[in-house]
Scaffold this active site. Structure first.
Site, PDB file in Angstrom:
ATOM      1  N   GLY A  31     -87.913  25.780 -64.672  1.00 12.75           N
ATOM      2  CA  GLY A  31     -88.831  26.902 -64.837  1.00 12.75           C
ATOM      3  C   GLY A  31     -88.264  28.211 -64.356  1.00 12.75           C
ATOM      4  O   GLY A  31     -88.970  29.204 -64.271  1.00 12.75           O
ATOM      5  N   CYS A  32     -86.979  28.269 -64.011  1.00 17.79           N
ATOM      6  CA  CYS A  32     -86.388  29.507 -63.486  1.00 17.79           C
ATOM      7  C   CYS A  32     -85.038  29.728 -64.137  1.00 17.79           C
ATOM      8  O   CYS A  32     -84.012  29.321 -63.595  1.00 17.79           O
ATOM      9  CB  CYS A  32     -86.246  29.444 -61.966  1.00 17.79           C
ATOM     10  SG  CYS A  32     -85.617  30.963 -61.230  1.00 17.79           S
ATOM     11  N   ALA A  33     -85.061  30.371 -65.285  1.00 21.72           N
ATOM     12  CA  ALA A  33     -83.821  30.544 -66.041  1.00 21.72           C
ATOM     13  C   ALA A  33     -82.845  31.444 -65.318  1.00 21.72           C
ATOM     14  O   ALA A  33     -81.651  31.174 -65.263  1.00 21.72           O
ATOM     15  CB  ALA A  33     -84.152  31.118 -67.420  1.00 21.72           C
TER      16      ALA A  33
END
Length: 289
Positions: free
Chosen positions: A112-114
């Protein structure tokens, strides 16, 4: 090819607005406050990140962000950058599919944290990096500092903003501002790429702290010298020494401190000829903050 310099436009009505309030005595007071708005950046069909920005030069910001995060390579052919002001979206399009899209899609699903996952890729990009040993004269530091302090800017109008300037010798080529110092650097990177500006003989001047990410971005851009009015982080210094970046901080008045890349410095300035910095020009806040 001669490229026109690009400078801040503090009178642009989109970038700030007047806000009414009261001062410490309870009297009415109106000040100019910087605007902040989202910009969602796409690489082809892949949504990458939503950044908070003042809203100027969105195309440069989108392109520079992708370059500085290692999502675009210098060899990737950019075919266009589309900006939709109403949707607050910038789409950078390339001739071919980049390998980043598949990687980001996977990492977005799992973490969820590119953006956070890309930091390791940025560090990996430093392996074997060697910056050009272009000499830099200390006399130019004082001239550039004076020019930047006297250039009309959003900082002087509103405060709450960072500035970054790309310089060649005593000339300011591009001076960008934003609520985040990283955004300002990314705009510079996008501008350089679009205008095919070489980095080997350039200096980057910033008002922000010399953190690890600032050092990494400057190094990956190929700029050999980074200057700031602010201080250092230890990791920023360690990385600068690893790649041979000339790192100069606490540049105020006659003083500066160089913690990396001292071999590039040519000490040609007679310090007795440098005036003390006018307190009114110190970038610690706008006059009406």
């Amino acid at each position: 090819m001669t490229i026109d310099s690009i400078l801040p436009d503090p009178k642009d009505p989109r970038l700030s607005r007047a806000v009414e309030g009261v001062d410490e005595t309870g009297q009415p007071k109106s000040i100019s406050v910087i605007e902040e708005r989202p910009l969602t950046i796409y690489l082809n069909s892949q949504e990458i990140v939503t950044a908070m920005t003042i809203g100027d030069h969105p195309e440069y910001l989108a392109l520079g962000f992708l370059l500085n995060q290692g999502m675009l390579k210098e060899t990737d052919q950019v075919t266009g950058i589309d900006f939709d002001e109403e949707l607050e979206v910038a789409v950078v399009r390339t001739a071919g599919i980049t390998d980043v899209e598949e990687k980001l899609e996977k990492k977005t699903r799992t973490s969820g944290c590119a953006v956070g996952t890309v930091f390791g890729d940025m560090m990996a990009g430093l392996d074997g990096l060697s910056l050009p040993d272009t000499p830099v004269h200390t006399s130019t530091f004082y001239d550039l500092s004076y020019q930047i302090n006297h250039t009309p800017s959003l900082y002087m109008e509103t405060g709450a903003i960072h500035g970054t300037a790309l310089c060649q010798g005593r000339r300011i080529l591009a001076y960008m501002e934003d609520v985040g110092r990283h955004n300002a650097v990314d705009k510079i990177a996008g501008w350089m790429h679009q205008n095919k500006v070489p980095a080997a003989d350039k200096v980057l001047y910033t008002t922000g702290r010399l953190t690890s990410e600032m050092v990494i971005k400057t190094s990956l851009m190929g700029i050999p010298t980074l200057i700031s009015r602010s201080g250092f982080t230890a990791w920023g210094v360690d990385i600068a020494r690893q790649v041979g970046l000339t790192l100069i901080g606490r540049m105020r008045g006659k003083k500066f401190t160089c913690l990396s890349g001292q071999h590039r410095l040519v000490f040609d300035q007679d310090l007795s000829q440098v005036p003390d910095e006018d307190k009114k020009m110190r970038r610690k806040g706008a006059e009406h903050d």
